[in-house]
Write a protein that holds these residues in place. Structure first.
Motif, PDB file in Angstrom:
ATOM      1  N   GLU A  16      -2.375  -8.145 -13.477  1.00 37.74           N
ATOM      2  CA  GLU A  16      -3.453  -7.102 -12.820  1.00 37.74           C
ATOM      3  C   GLU A  16      -2.560  -5.809 -12.597  1.00 37.74           C
ATOM      4  OE1 GLU A  16      -5.724  -4.880 -11.395  1.00 37.74           O
ATOM      5  OE2 GLU A  16      -6.684  -6.984 -11.532  1.00 37.74           O
ATOM      6  N   VAL A  17      -2.813  -4.690 -13.139  1.00 43.07           N
ATOM      7  CA  VAL A  17      -2.070  -3.417 -12.923  1.00 43.07           C
ATOM      8  C   VAL A  17      -2.797  -2.311 -12.113  1.00 43.07           C
ATOM      9  CG1 VAL A  17      -0.882  -3.737 -15.297  1.00 43.07           C
ATOM     10  CG2 VAL A  17      -2.949  -2.352 -15.059  1.00 43.07           C
ATOM     11  N   GLY A  18      -3.815  -2.904 -11.333  1.00 39.49           N
ATOM     12  CA  GLY A  18      -4.650  -1.911 -10.597  1.00 39.49           C
ATOM     13  C   GLY A  18      -3.808  -1.257  -9.770  1.00 39.49           C
ATOM     14  N   PRO A  19      -2.981  -1.838  -8.845  1.00 40.61           N
ATOM     15  CA  PRO A  19      -2.001  -1.339  -7.743  1.00 40.61           C
ATOM     16  C   PRO A  19      -1.048  -0.341  -8.144  1.00 40.61           C
ATOM     17  CG  PRO A  19      -2.226  -3.615  -7.341  1.00 40.61           C
ATOM     18  CD  PRO A  19      -2.747  -3.461  -8.520  1.00 40.61           C
ATOM     19  N   ARG A  20      -0.873  -0.419  -9.596  1.00 40.85           N
ATOM     20  CA  ARG A  20       0.242   0.860 -10.042  1.00 40.85           C
ATOM     21  C   ARG A  20      -0.615   1.566 -10.997  1.00 40.85           C
ATOM     22  NH1 ARG A  20       1.730   3.041 -14.796  1.00 40.85           N
ATOM     23  NH2 ARG A  20       1.776   0.971 -15.781  1.00 40.85           N
ATOM     24  N   ASP A  21      -1.009   1.271 -12.312  1.00 45.23           N
ATOM     25  CA  ASP A  21      -1.710   2.217 -13.159  1.00 45.23           C
ATOM     26  C   ASP A  21      -3.259   2.434 -12.696  1.00 45.23           C
ATOM     27  OD1 ASP A  21      -2.453   3.332 -15.303  1.00 45.23           O
ATOM     28  OD2 ASP A  21      -1.925   1.778 -16.853  1.00 45.23           O
ATOM     29  N   GLY A  22      -3.897   1.600 -11.883  1.00 48.58           N
ATOM     30  CA  GLY A  22      -5.061   2.018 -11.509  1.00 48.58           C
ATOM     31  C   GLY A  22      -5.036   3.092 -10.565  1.00 48.58           C
ATOM     32  N   LEU A  23      -4.117   3.016  -9.685  1.00 46.32           N
ATOM     33  CA  LEU A  23      -3.940   4.058  -8.576  1.00 46.32           C
ATOM     34  C   LEU A  23      -3.024   5.435  -8.958  1.00 46.32           C
ATOM     35  CD1 LEU A  23      -3.648   1.532  -5.536  1.00 46.32           C
ATOM     36  CD2 LEU A  23      -5.722   2.862  -6.378  1.00 46.32           C
ATOM     37  N   GLN A  24      -2.421   5.390  -9.850  1.00 39.90           N
ATOM     38  CA  GLN A  24      -1.279   6.412 -10.013  1.00 39.90           C
ATOM     39  C   GLN A  24      -1.989   7.985 -10.449  1.00 39.90           C
ATOM     40  OE1 GLN A  24       1.124   5.668 -13.253  1.00 39.90           O
ATOM     41  NE2 GLN A  24      -0.432   5.779 -14.943  1.00 39.90           N
ATOM     42  N   ILE A  25      -3.229   7.826 -10.731  1.00 39.19           N
ATOM     43  CA  ILE A  25      -4.101   9.211 -10.987  1.00 39.19           C
ATOM     44  C   ILE A  25      -5.128   9.481  -9.758  1.00 39.19           C
ATOM     45  CG2 ILE A  25      -3.865   9.120 -13.699  1.00 39.19           C
ATOM     46  CD1 ILE A  25      -6.860   8.473 -13.793  1.00 39.19           C
ATOM     47  N   GLU A  26      -4.947   8.762  -8.981  1.00 41.60           N
ATOM     48  CA  GLU A  26      -6.003   8.942  -7.668  1.00 41.60           C
ATOM     49  C   GLU A  26      -5.321   9.751  -6.769  1.00 41.60           C
ATOM     50  OE1 GLU A  26      -9.281   7.929  -7.911  1.00 41.60           O
ATOM     51  OE2 GLU A  26      -8.860   6.591  -9.516  1.00 41.60           O
ATOM     52  N   GLU A  27      -6.206  10.109  -5.919  1.00 36.89           N
ATOM     53  CA  GLU A  27      -5.562  10.760  -4.694  1.00 36.89           C
ATOM     54  C   GLU A  27      -4.935   9.789  -3.689  1.00 36.89           C
ATOM     55  OE1 GLU A  27      -5.475  13.964  -3.776  1.00 36.89           O
ATOM     56  OE2 GLU A  27      -6.240  14.407  -5.543  1.00 36.89           O
ATOM     57  N   PRO A  28      -3.858   9.975  -3.421  1.00 36.57           N
ATOM     58  CA  PRO A  28      -3.070   8.986  -2.383  1.00 36.57           C
ATOM     59  C   PRO A  28      -3.949   8.539  -1.285  1.00 36.57           C
ATOM     60  CG  PRO A  28      -1.688  10.895  -2.776  1.00 36.57           C
ATOM     61  CD  PRO A  28      -3.082  11.319  -3.127  1.00 36.57           C
ATOM     62  N   ILE A  29      -3.943   7.178  -1.280  1.00 35.05           N
ATOM     63  CA  ILE A  29      -4.645   6.518  -0.224  1.00 35.05           C
ATOM     64  C   ILE A  29      -3.738   5.876   0.860  1.00 35.05           C
ATOM     65  CG2 ILE A  29      -6.461   6.134  -1.912  1.00 35.05           C
ATOM     66  CD1 ILE A  29      -5.575   3.219  -1.951  1.00 35.05           C
ATOM     67  N   ALA A  30      -4.176   5.554   2.225  1.00 33.58           N
ATOM     68  CA  ALA A  30      -3.389   5.004   3.055  1.00 33.58           C
ATOM     69  C   ALA A  30      -2.806   3.588   2.723  1.00 33.58           C
ATOM     70  CB  ALA A  30      -4.169   4.824   4.506  1.00 33.58           C
ATOM     71  N   LEU A  31      -1.546   3.406   3.202  1.00 38.32           N
ATOM     72  CA  LEU A  31      -0.816   2.267   2.809  1.00 38.32           C
ATOM     73  C   LEU A  31      -1.727   1.035   3.443  1.00 38.32           C
ATOM     74  CD1 LEU A  31       1.802   0.755   1.735  1.00 38.32           C
ATOM     75  CD2 LEU A  31       2.461   0.950   4.310  1.00 38.32           C
ATOM     76  N   GLY A  32      -2.307   1.208   4.464  1.00 37.48           N
ATOM     77  CA  GLY A  32      -3.284  -0.190   4.916  1.00 37.48           C
ATOM     78  C   GLY A  32      -4.373  -0.332   3.896  1.00 37.48           C
ATOM     79  N   HIS A  33      -5.059   0.795   3.411  1.00 37.73           N
ATOM     80  CA  HIS A  33      -5.761   0.609   2.237  1.00 37.73           C
ATOM     81  C   HIS A  33      -5.398  -0.146   1.028  1.00 37.73           C
ATOM     82  CE1 HIS A  33      -8.787   3.724   4.336  1.00 37.73           C
ATOM     83  NE2 HIS A  33      -8.832   2.571   4.994  1.00 37.73           N
ATOM     84  N   LYS A  34      -4.411   0.480   0.602  1.00 39.72           N
ATOM     85  CA  LYS A  34      -3.694   0.071  -0.472  1.00 39.72           C
ATOM     86  C   LYS A  34      -3.144  -1.507  -0.329  1.00 39.72           C
ATOM     87  CE  LYS A  34      -1.019   2.803  -2.678  1.00 39.72           C
ATOM     88  NZ  LYS A  34       0.030   3.726  -3.083  1.00 39.72           N
ATOM     89  N   LEU A  35      -2.638  -2.171   0.729  1.00 43.20           N
ATOM     90  CA  LEU A  35      -2.524  -3.416   1.215  1.00 43.20           C
ATOM     91  C   LEU A  35      -3.757  -4.392   0.927  1.00 43.20           C
ATOM     92  CD1 LEU A  35       0.408  -3.253   3.792  1.00 43.20           C
ATOM     93  CD2 LEU A  35       0.464  -3.302   1.113  1.00 43.20           C
ATOM     94  N   GLU A  36      -4.766  -3.610   1.631  1.00 43.44           N
ATOM     95  CA  GLU A  36      -6.116  -4.218   1.683  1.00 43.44           C
ATOM     96  C   GLU A  36      -6.451  -4.728   0.151  1.00 43.44           C
ATOM     97  OE1 GLU A  36     -10.554  -3.704   3.481  1.00 43.44           O
ATOM     98  OE2 GLU A  36      -9.137  -2.246   3.602  1.00 43.44           O
ATOM     99  N   LEU A  37      -6.407  -3.685  -0.662  1.00 43.67           N
ATOM    100  CA  LEU A  37      -6.532  -4.037  -2.142  1.00 43.67           C
ATOM    101  C   LEU A  37      -5.722  -5.242  -2.713  1.00 43.67           C
ATOM    102  CD1 LEU A  37      -8.072  -3.275  -4.881  1.00 43.67           C
ATOM    103  CD2 LEU A  37      -6.481  -1.354  -5.164  1.00 43.67           C
ATOM    104  N   ILE A  38      -4.635  -4.897  -2.322  1.00 44.46           N
ATOM    105  CA  ILE A  38      -3.433  -5.985  -2.774  1.00 44.46           C
ATOM    106  C   ILE A  38      -3.741  -7.276  -2.557  1.00 44.46           C
ATOM    107  CG2 ILE A  38      -1.332  -6.664  -2.785  1.00 44.46           C
ATOM    108  CD1 ILE A  38      -0.255  -3.802  -2.985  1.00 44.46           C
ATOM    109  N   GLU A  39      -4.374  -7.484  -1.181  1.00 43.59           N
ATOM    110  CA  GLU A  39      -4.523  -8.683  -0.631  1.00 43.59           C
ATOM    111  C   GLU A  39      -5.894  -9.184  -1.409  1.00 43.59           C
ATOM    112  OE1 GLU A  39      -5.433 -10.761   3.774  1.00 43.59           O
ATOM    113  OE2 GLU A  39      -5.527  -8.672   3.473  1.00 43.59           O
ATOM    114  N   ALA A  40      -6.828  -8.325  -1.749  1.00 42.19           N
ATOM    115  CA  ALA A  40      -7.765  -8.879  -2.375  1.00 42.19           C
ATOM    116  C   ALA A  40      -7.658  -9.339  -3.993  1.00 42.19           C
ATOM    117  CB  ALA A  40      -9.028  -7.774  -2.634  1.00 42.19           C
ATOM    118  N   ILE A  41      -6.776  -8.649  -4.578  1.00 36.58           N
ATOM    119  CA  ILE A  41      -6.067  -8.960  -5.768  1.00 36.58           C
ATOM    120  C   ILE A  41      -5.721 -10.298  -5.714  1.00 36.58           C
ATOM    121  CG2 ILE A  41      -4.607  -8.443  -7.592  1.00 36.58           C
ATOM    122  CD1 ILE A  41      -5.352  -5.552  -7.080  1.00 36.58           C
ATOM    123  N   ALA A  42      -4.723 -10.474  -4.737  1.00 37.89           N
ATOM    124  CA  ALA A  42      -4.006 -11.717  -4.467  1.00 37.89           C
ATOM    125  C   ALA A  42      -4.779 -12.886  -4.402  1.00 37.89           C
ATOM    126  CB  ALA A  42      -2.765 -11.766  -3.438  1.00 37.89           C
TER     127      ALA A  42
END
Length: 319
Positions: A16-42
């Motif tokens: 799963e490359v969403g947290p890296r490749d998936g987000l690299q062209i997006e506007e920066p999101i808050a760390l808490g939101h990013k960790l929420e996504l990582i938790e859902a992926i895990a």
């Protein structure tokens, strides 16, 4: 009636490359939101995740919090977390942050390499040995991702022999695995078969993975072609997020949920729960704030069988 049944591997490992490749062209999101996504992926069952990238925060501001992300990954010890790097300094930063499994990107196209990392292909290849030494000294692993393996946005088709030479050199200098990247989403199944075969024949003792973008709608077909060619490691991004900021026209990766749907339907085990991937896609859509490109996500998941007792409207209307 005979049925065409190509020989497929019993199991394919999805990264799963969403947290890296998936987000690299997006506007920066808050760390808490990013960790929420990582938790859902895990929670999806995936066992390999590319969590972030240790590159210049000026070049990729969406991943400027790489060290903060790396600091929490120990919550999920069952997952093999990795990070992408583009330099020796990036590798040092990743290792210092506790990430032991790295992907180092080399563009097979000189023009794209200069646009992406500011140096040519040969100079990028020349850093593999030093990065491999650092990683192996930390009991980690190094995968070399060969970008623009099929086509370059600036130079057109990449010669097959050039890709074979880049991969062979990376292996000689210490790479533990190779991944062929369709950076701008232009390849097609026949070209996938041909390049995978050429690389595997030149380096038969190394694992070869593949990374496809769906820019022209052929990404999932290319993934199946790679599996037919013997590839057992594929990258995908939840919801189909992603793209390369240094490759004009490069859009999202193949969607994780679509890849799982495809492989499950072919009888290939992935260990990834399709319903939980769709749940992770919903999280992704909410935290990035715009619709996802995944067709399966928009369709609402797998097809639901019709109730045979339900009447069917057979009215025919002339157009």
């Amino acid at each position: 009636m005979p049925v065409f049944a190509p020989v497929l591997p019993a199991r394919v490992s999805i990264r799963e490359v969403g947290p890296r490749d998936g987000l690299q062209i997006e506007e920066p999101i808050a760390l808490g939101h990013k960790l929420e996504l990582i938790e859902a992926i895990a929670a999806t069952g995936v066992r390999r995740v590319e969590a972030t990238s240790f590159v210049s925060p000026r070049a990729v501001p969406a991943l400027a919090d790489a060290a903060d992300v790396a600091a929490v990954l120990g919550r999920w010890p069952e997952i093999r977390w990795s990070a992408l790097v583009a330099s020796v300094r990036g590798a040092q930063r990743a290792l210092a942050a506790g990430v032991r499994h790295l992907e180092y990107v080399i563009s097979a196209s000189d023009l794209h390499s200069r646009a992406n990392v500011g140096r040519g292909t040969a100079d990028s290849s020349g850093l593999v040995a030093e990065i491999a030494h650092l990683v192996h000294a930390a009991d980690g692993s190094l995968e070399v991702i060969v970008g623009t393996a099929w086509d370059c946005p600036f130079a057109g088709p990449t010669p097959e022999e050039r890709v074979v030479a880049v991969t062979a050199a990376a292996i000689r200098h210490g790479a533990d695995a190779i991944c062929l990247g369709d950076t701008i989403g232009t390849t097609t199944p026949r070209r996938v078969w041909e390049l995978v075969d050429a690389v595997r024949r030149a380096s038969p003792d190394i694992d070869v993975g593949a990374h496809f973008h769906n820019t022209r709608g052929t990404g999932i077909a290319n993934a199946l072609a790679a599996v037919q060619a013997g590839v057992t490691s594929l990258d995908a991004s939840v919801g189909g997020l992603g793209g390369c900021p240094f490759a004009p026209g490069a859009s999202g990766n193949i969607a994780t949920e679509e890849l799982v749907y495809l492989l499950d339907g072919c009888g290939v085990v992935t260990d990834v729960d399709p319903d939980r991937v769709l749940a992770a896609a919903a999280v992704a859509e909410r935290v990035i704030g715009h619709p996802l490109p995944s067709s399966l996500y928009r369709a609402g998941g797998a097809a639901v069988p019709l109730d045979p007792a339900r009447p069917v409207d057979s009215t025919h209307k002339e157009m």
